[in-house]
Design a protein around this motif. Structure first.
Motif, short mmCIF file in Angstrom:
data_model
loop_
_atom_site.label_atom_id
_atom_site.label_comp_id
_atom_site.label_asym_id
_atom_site.label_seq_id
_atom_site.Cartn_x
_atom_site.Cartn_y
_atom_site.Cartn_z
N ILE A 92 2.25 8.89 7.56
CA ILE A 92 2.98 9.97 8.24
C ILE A 92 2.11 10.61 9.31
O ILE A 92 2.58 10.94 10.41
CB ILE A 92 3.45 11.01 7.21
N ALA A 93 0.82 10.78 9.01
CA ALA A 93 -0.09 11.37 9.99
C ALA A 93 -0.22 10.48 11.22
O ALA A 93 -0.19 10.96 12.36
CB ALA A 93 -1.46 11.61 9.36
N VAL A 94 -0.38 9.17 11.00
CA VAL A 94 -0.51 8.24 12.14
C VAL A 94 0.76 8.25 12.98
O VAL A 94 0.70 8.29 14.22
CB VAL A 94 -0.83 6.83 11.62
N VAL A 95 1.92 8.22 12.32
CA VAL A 95 3.18 8.26 13.07
C VAL A 95 3.30 9.57 13.85
O VAL A 95 3.76 9.59 15.00
CB VAL A 95 4.37 8.09 12.10
N SER A 96 2.87 10.68 13.25
CA SER A 96 2.91 11.96 13.94
C SER A 96 2.01 11.96 15.17
O SER A 96 2.39 12.49 16.23
CB SER A 96 2.50 13.09 12.99
N VAL A 97 0.83 11.37 15.05
CA VAL A 97 -0.08 11.31 16.19
C VAL A 97 0.53 10.48 17.31
O VAL A 97 0.50 10.87 18.50
CB VAL A 97 -1.45 10.73 15.76
N PHE A 98 1.10 9.32 16.96
CA PHE A 98 1.75 8.50 17.99
C PHE A 98 2.92 9.25 18.62
O PHE A 98 3.16 9.15 19.84
CB PHE A 98 2.24 7.18 17.39
N GLY A 99 3.65 10.01 17.81
CA GLY A 99 4.74 10.81 18.36
C GLY A 99 4.23 11.86 19.33
O GLY A 99 4.84 12.09 20.39
N LEU A 100 3.11 12.51 18.99
CA LEU A 100 2.52 13.49 19.90
C LEU A 100 2.07 12.85 21.20
O LEU A 100 2.27 13.41 22.29
CB LEU A 100 1.34 14.19 19.21
N VAL A 101 1.44 11.68 21.10
CA VAL A 101 1.00 10.99 22.32
C VAL A 101 2.20 10.62 23.19
O VAL A 101 2.19 10.80 24.42
CB VAL A 101 0.19 9.74 21.95
N LEU A 102 3.28 10.13 22.56
CA LEU A 102 4.48 9.76 23.32
C LEU A 102 5.09 11.00 23.98
O LEU A 102 5.46 10.96 25.16
CB LEU A 102 5.48 9.10 22.39
N MET A 103 5.19 12.08 23.23
CA MET A 103 5.75 13.31 23.81
C MET A 103 4.86 13.83 24.94
O MET A 103 5.37 14.33 25.96
CB MET A 103 5.90 14.36 22.72
N GLY A 104 3.55 13.73 24.80
CA GLY A 104 2.66 14.15 25.87
C GLY A 104 2.83 13.31 27.12
O GLY A 104 2.85 13.84 28.25
N TRP A 105 3.00 11.99 26.93
CA TRP A 105 3.21 11.11 28.08
C TRP A 105 4.53 11.44 28.78
O TRP A 105 4.60 11.50 30.01
CB TRP A 105 3.19 9.66 27.62
N ILE A 106 5.59 11.66 27.99
CA ILE A 106 6.89 12.01 28.58
C ILE A 106 6.81 13.35 29.30
O ILE A 106 7.32 13.51 30.42
CB ILE A 106 7.97 12.04 27.49
N ALA A 149 0.82 -1.21 0.00
CA ALA A 149 0.00 0.00 0.00
C ALA A 149 0.85 1.26 0.00
O ALA A 149 0.55 2.24 -0.69
CB ALA A 149 -0.93 -0.01 1.23
N ILE A 150 1.97 1.23 0.73
CA ILE A 150 2.86 2.39 0.78
C ILE A 150 3.49 2.62 -0.59
O ILE A 150 3.64 3.76 -1.06
CB ILE A 150 3.94 2.19 1.85
N ARG A 151 3.87 1.53 -1.26
CA ARG A 151 4.52 1.67 -2.58
C ARG A 151 3.56 2.19 -3.62
O ARG A 151 3.96 2.95 -4.51
CB ARG A 151 5.09 0.31 -3.03
N HIS A 152 2.30 1.82 -3.55
CA HIS A 152 1.38 2.08 -4.64
C HIS A 152 0.42 3.24 -4.38
O HIS A 152 -0.43 3.52 -5.23
CB HIS A 152 0.56 0.81 -4.94
N SER A 153 0.51 3.89 -3.23
CA SER A 153 -0.46 4.95 -2.92
C SER A 153 0.22 6.11 -2.20
O SER A 153 0.80 5.93 -1.12
CB SER A 153 -1.60 4.39 -2.05
N LEU A 154 0.12 7.29 -2.82
CA LEU A 154 0.61 8.49 -2.15
C LEU A 154 -0.26 8.83 -0.94
O LEU A 154 0.24 9.31 0.08
CB LEU A 154 0.63 9.67 -3.13
N ALA A 155 -1.56 8.62 -1.06
CA ALA A 155 -2.46 8.88 0.06
C ALA A 155 -2.10 8.01 1.26
O ALA A 155 -2.12 8.47 2.40
CB ALA A 155 -3.91 8.65 -0.36
N ALA A 156 -1.77 6.73 1.00
CA ALA A 156 -1.36 5.84 2.10
C ALA A 156 -0.09 6.35 2.77
O ALA A 156 0.06 6.27 3.99
CB ALA A 156 -1.16 4.42 1.57
#
Length: 480
Positions: free
Chosen positions: A27-41, A15-22
């Motif tokens: 990237i959005a999902v990783v950013s959200v997880f990063g925000l949650v991790l930074m908030g927890w820290i 899906a990553i190879r064949h879709s720019l939207a994916a």
């Protein structure tokens, strides 16, 4: 890693190879997880700062008070001349505790005094803290840490190792405060604030990602629509106003379209030159054979050569116009119904003097062929001519619009003649094969028709018709 997990990872990579939207959503999902991790820290660091700012000064002050009130008793043992000023150190399990212990020579602690709030419990220090105390010297400073308190909650501890004047030995002063009652209000407030902040940031990231997918990728959708317009023949080139990142791609596509058109025109010129170069010598040979009298073999050879040349010219013209890989031409759109009506009129004129043939057309709506008019006329004329030639008195031509995902419309030609068996249909599609040796021609019509249909990625199907004769179904690509 299990097989199911490996399969999920493989699908995700595809899906990553064949879709720019994916990619953008990932990237959005990783950013959200990063925000949650930074908030927890950040929340954990905030709680640690609260401990140092709100609790550590208090227990340090109580430890100083205990050390200042410690002195020798009647038997030179250590006693407290006064208890801490905070009455909570006197209330059972109030969350405020202190303890004074003698450090023996083997490093173990011998409890001397405990706060009334501990009742009959003790503050048990971790082994690593005991080792540090045993190796320390009086006055080395305070040590802060957290353990489980007697009431089961977190207990913030300070330890001070001191030597009391006129009292033999080293004594460790331990003061502890339960953190829950102090930190809970501030921690809950800050926790809610961090949660709201993280949720807000996650929603913003999700909104930005959606905008990137819908607005950021819109030029690609516009490019797709423009390419489809060129393929349908509505436009000659890609003339949209594209972003700088896509403009090189559109320039290359325009160059490809121009090159394709140039190749087509060059192939047509070559075909025309070949036709002019060959037809004149063949005509001279035919005239010479005709004036020579009874040389039937030479005449037949010349006719076969002429048919072969005509076939090769026809194939070259079709191949130059058709995209062999996709089965579609660029910038060609041919209405079908009017051309079928013209063919039927021509066939009625052709067979009017030889046989009474009723040729009818049935069509609910018109469709557009994604190809050139000459190729459509050649394919349809071949089928209608054969139906008129072998039909008894009736031929029906039906035009059906595209009915499946392939986008193929259908021309059905049916007659009331004797028809063909399955074996005869297979033979009819062989190059040069003929079922009726008495009929004129070189036996190349159906095979050439099949080759032309394949160049357009179409389908040609023969079967028994409702009129009793042969039913031919010609499927070709349609366009809007």
């Amino acid at each position: 890693m299990t097989a199911s997990a490996g399969s999920i990872i493989q699908r995700f990579r595809a899906a990553i190879r064949h879709s720019l939207a994916a990619r953008l959503l990932t990237i959005a999902v990783v950013s959200v997880f990063g925000l949650v991790l930074m908030g927890w820290i950040a929340h954990a660091q905030f709680n640690a700062q609260l401990l140092r700012l709100l609790i550590d000064p208090e227990i340090e002050s109580v430890a100083d008070d205990l050390i200042g009130n410690a002195g020798p008793g009647l038997s030179d043992e250590l006693i407290l001349r006064d208890l801490p000023y905070d009455p909570r150190y006197l209330q059972p399990l109030s969350g405020r505790y202190f303890q004074i212990a003698l450090v023996r020579g083997d490093g173990r602690l011998q409890t001397q005094t405990i706060s009334p709030s501990l009742v009959d419990a003790e503050i048990r220090l971790p082994p690593n803290v005991l080792r540090e105390i045993a190796a320390a010297r009086p006055g080395d400073g305070a040590r802060y840490f957290s353990i489980n308190g007697p009431d089961g909650g977190d207990l913030r501890i300070v330890t001070r190792l001191e030597a009391i004047p006129e009292v033999e030995g080293r004594y460790v002063f331990v003061v502890g405060v339960a953190t829950a009652a102090i930190l809970a209000p501030a921690a809950n407030l800050v926790g809610w604030a961090f949660a709201v902040f993280v949720i807000f940031c996650a929603l913003m990231v999700a909104a930005v990602s959606v905008l990137q997918v819908r607005i950021g990728l819109e030029p690609l959708h516009e490019l797709q629509r423009d390419i489809a317009a060129v393929r349908r023949g509505d436009a000659d080139r890609l003339d949209g106003d594209y972003p700088a990142e896509i403009q090189p791609v559109t320039d290359e596509l325009n160059a490809l379209v121009d090159h394709n058109r140039e190749v087509v025109e060059r192939a047509r010129r070559h075909v025309g030159n070949l036709a002019h170069a060959l037809k004149t010598p063949i005509a001279v040979l035919k005239n010479a054979a005709a004036s020579g009298g009874e040389d039937a073999v030479m005449k037949q050879s010349i006719e076969e050569m002429e048919a072969f040349v005509e076939r090769q010219l026809r194939r070259a013209r079709v191949a130059a116009r058709a995209e062999a890989s996709a089965g579609a031409t660029i910038a060609y759109r041919t209405p079908v119904l009017q051309n079928l009506e013209d063919l039927v009129f021509m066939m009625e004129q052709k067979y009017d003097s030889t046989k009474a043939m009723d040729i009818s057309i049935e069509a609910e709506t018109d469709v557009t062929f994604r190809g050139e008019r000459e190729d459509l006329l050649e394919m349809a004329a071949n089928l209608i001519d054969n139906a008129c030639k072998y039909g008894a008195s009736q031929v029906i031509v039906r035009l059906l619009p595209a009915f499946d995902s392939k986008g193929l419309f259908e021309i059905v030609v049916e007659d009331d003649g004797p028809g063909l068996s399955d074996a005869e249909i297979a033979r009819a599609m062989e190059r040069g094969a003929r079922l009726d040796e008495a009929a004129p021609g070189q036996g190349l019509g159906l095979s050439i028709l099949q080759e032309t249909v394949e160049l357009y990625a179409g389908e040609l199907i023969f079967e028994r018709g409702q009129l009793g004769g042969l039913k031919a179904r010609l499927r070709l690509p349609a366009t809007d």
